[in-house]
Design a protein around this motif. Sequence first.
Motif, mmCIF file in Angstrom:
data_model
loop_
_atom_site.group_PDB
_atom_site.id
_atom_site.type_symbol
_atom_site.label_atom_id
_atom_site.label_comp_id
_atom_site.label_asym_id
_atom_site.label_seq_id
_atom_site.Cartn_x
_atom_site.Cartn_y
_atom_site.Cartn_z
ATOM 1 N N SER A 33 21.956 -24.994 67.916
ATOM 2 C CA SER A 33 22.095 -26.079 66.940
ATOM 3 C C SER A 33 21.355 -25.747 65.654
ATOM 4 O O SER A 33 21.850 -26.003 64.551
ATOM 5 N N TYR A 34 20.164 -25.165 65.777
ATOM 6 C CA TYR A 34 19.399 -24.774 64.589
ATOM 7 C C TYR A 34 20.102 -23.647 63.825
ATOM 8 O O TYR A 34 20.180 -23.661 62.587
ATOM 9 N N ILE A 35 20.586 -22.652 64.554
ATOM 10 C CA ILE A 35 21.252 -21.522 63.901
ATOM 11 C C ILE A 35 22.485 -21.986 63.129
ATOM 12 O O ILE A 35 22.763 -21.520 62.015
ATOM 13 N N LEU A 36 23.220 -22.933 63.712
ATOM 14 C CA LEU A 36 24.453 -23.410 63.084
ATOM 15 C C LEU A 36 24.203 -24.285 61.863
ATOM 16 O O LEU A 36 24.991 -24.271 60.918
ATOM 17 N N HIS A 37 23.115 -25.057 61.866
ATOM 18 C CA HIS A 37 23.004 -26.130 60.884
ATOM 19 C C HIS A 37 21.719 -26.151 60.062
ATOM 20 O O HIS A 37 21.567 -27.039 59.217
ATOM 21 N N LYS A 38 20.803 -25.233 60.287
ATOM 22 C CA LYS A 38 19.538 -25.255 59.559
ATOM 23 C C LYS A 38 19.395 -24.011 58.689
ATOM 24 O O LYS A 38 20.027 -22.988 58.911
ATOM 25 N N THR A 39 18.506 -24.120 57.709
ATOM 26 C CA THR A 39 18.183 -22.952 56.891
ATOM 27 C C THR A 39 17.212 -22.045 57.641
ATOM 28 O O THR A 39 16.608 -22.440 58.647
ATOM 29 N N LYS A 40 17.057 -20.843 57.129
ATOM 30 C CA LYS A 40 16.110 -19.899 57.734
ATOM 31 C C LYS A 40 14.709 -20.489 57.764
ATOM 32 O O LYS A 40 13.980 -20.379 58.763
ATOM 33 N N GLU A 41 14.329 -21.152 56.675
ATOM 34 C CA GLU A 41 12.987 -21.738 56.591
ATOM 35 C C GLU A 41 12.819 -22.895 57.576
ATOM 36 O O GLU A 41 11.733 -23.078 58.144
ATOM 37 N N GLN A 42 13.857 -23.672 57.787
ATOM 38 C CA GLN A 42 13.770 -24.756 58.762
ATOM 39 C C GLN A 42 13.582 -24.211 60.179
ATOM 40 O O GLN A 42 12.823 -24.772 60.973
ATOM 41 N N ILE A 43 14.285 -23.125 60.486
ATOM 42 C CA ILE A 43 14.143 -22.507 61.809
ATOM 43 C C ILE A 43 12.728 -21.976 62.009
ATOM 44 O O ILE A 43 12.103 -22.195 63.059
ATOM 45 N N LEU A 44 12.187 -21.329 60.991
ATOM 46 C CA LEU A 44 10.833 -20.787 61.107
ATOM 47 C C LEU A 44 9.795 -21.901 61.142
ATOM 48 O O LEU A 44 8.779 -21.790 61.843
ATOM 49 N N GLY A 45 10.028 -22.969 60.396
ATOM 50 C CA GLY A 45 9.117 -24.106 60.451
ATOM 51 C C GLY A 45 9.094 -24.730 61.835
ATOM 52 O O GLY A 45 8.033 -25.114 62.352
ATOM 53 N N TYR A 46 10.273 -24.825 62.459
ATOM 54 C CA TYR A 46 10.359 -25.333 63.829
ATOM 55 C C TYR A 46 9.634 -24.391 64.796
ATOM 56 O O TYR A 46 8.955 -24.835 65.737
ATOM 57 N N LYS A 47 9.758 -23.095 64.550
ATOM 58 C CA LYS A 47 9.076 -22.109 65.390
ATOM 59 C C LYS A 47 7.565 -22.329 65.365
ATOM 60 O O LYS A 47 6.898 -22.290 66.419
ATOM 61 N N THR A 48 7.029 -22.586 64.192
ATOM 62 C CA THR A 48 5.588 -22.822 64.062
ATOM 63 C C THR A 48 5.162 -24.072 64.819
ATOM 64 O O THR A 48 4.173 -24.060 65.567
ATOM 65 N N ILE A 49 5.887 -25.159 64.630
ATOM 66 C CA ILE A 49 5.546 -26.416 65.301
ATOM 67 C C ILE A 49 5.640 -26.263 66.814
ATOM 68 O O ILE A 49 4.759 -26.726 67.559
ATOM 69 N N LEU A 50 6.687 -25.609 67.293
ATOM 70 C CA LEU A 50 6.843 -25.399 68.726
ATOM 71 C C LEU A 50 5.708 -24.544 69.276
ATOM 72 O O LEU A 50 5.156 -24.833 70.349
#
Length: 514
Positions: A457-474
């Motif tokens: 879902s992230y790969i399909l609909h988020k920016t690269k920065e959003q994915i990395l930001g989620y990675k940090t929070i997780l």
Amino acid sequence: MIVVYHKNNQVVKIIRDSEDLMFSSNAVGSILLRLAKLYPNDLLVWCAIELQVSLNTTAFDSIFHHHKIMTSYCTTVEGYLPEAIGYVEESPFIKINRNIAFPTWRMSSDVGGIHSSVLLQFERSLSFKGDFNYFLSSVAKVGMPEGLFCYSEPKLLLENEVVLSRKCGSSAKLFQFVKQHYRTRWAFLLFFNVLVYEKKFPLFSLLRSVLFRNRNQLHIDFTSIEIQSSRKVVALGTIDVIIPTIGRKNYLYDVLKDLAKQTHLPVHVIVVEQNPQEGTASELDYLKTESWPFEIKHIFTHQAGVCNARNVALNEVVSEWVFLADDDNRFEETLLADVMSRIRQYGVFVATTSYIQNHESKVHLKIKQWSTFGAGNSFVQKDLLENIRFNTSLEFGYGEDVDFGMQLRNLGQDVIYLPEPHILHLKAPIGGFRTKPILQWQNDLIQPKPSPTVMLSYILHKTKEQILGYKTILFLKYFKHQKIKNPYRYYSNFKKQWNSSVFWANQLKEQNEI
């Protein structure tokens, strides 16, 4: 309608209904406020002077079909705020589809518009001086949660070949914006992400941002602005209801009884009953033994999976509107009538209702743009469903409803949240005979984190920065929920789990494309 033409943050010309207006101040924001006070019933439009010949004024009535709409359009792919804003916000409003009307607070000074009555509500809360791009984005960011409908809208311009030179907001402006519109801790998380992923050290920008007052607690009151959309979205008003179900005979019965009491009755109720155990038959005897004020289309299948079940049901829809329901909902007798009334008032094609459980209190109390989509509490205009379906790659995982909402947004349709009427979600116990699905990665030594369906879902609909930001929070949140307490070993293991999730998400994506 008033059009303010500007260049380099300075006003160069103002036209109201083909008549030039005199002005003394050159700051665009200040001029807009003054015009709003003089002409409180007018639409205010800003436009870079280079785009004057491309301004598509004939489309404005359909774009601004009610007064609480704010739109803009950026002629370049790069917007004002750097893409690093994605490190601190995971909403769908960051990654803009520039080819259609798309919900976003990321405004542009190139061209746009807002009604005077809306702008006046910000007079005592925001400064109208300074950077015009920053001001517009702040208005939208503050206004959206309060019920302002904000969009990127390419139809503001005719076929346009003019691409304005872009001066993106500086690192200092980015940190200022985050400090003013998010909780303070997000400015520090932004600093951490930029340091880790971009190898930059914006310490000055971080320290400078502390000087600015936070705006995310501002409450702008739009209740005095009446809404009645000029857009006609309902012709017949007919509704089909789709309900996937498995092993919840009694709960489903209550849902059907609630539908039978509606003051605005549905035409068809499409029930897709699942039971993966071979040799079994339907347990829903009341579908035939009782009389119902609508036609029930009953489909029985041995194939489990809510994505498949909803897709099967969508293939049977014939009415103008679809109510996507769950088999453990309860609602009042005026639900369908009240929702259709709101749909007409706001001129929208997609609406999601409040969906609280018995022990929950309603948090969101205003009609507004919604960042997700409810697959069990939403109404969608049928024509939108011709070419979209629930993504079966997400079956037995998470995110199929979010993905469906994004498909709708990428058709140019917004998802609107209605606090009233609400639907009660009983969250009934899992029923029926269910076999635990066999996941492709379940025997891997390194288990993916997050779930590959979430990652997809992230790969399909988020920016690269959003994915990395989620990675940090997780990474930060997951530490206390796992057994490895050595930070270095934890980081090494987390990286392997993340890479495994990315791998399997891409596998799911490829399998769905075949």
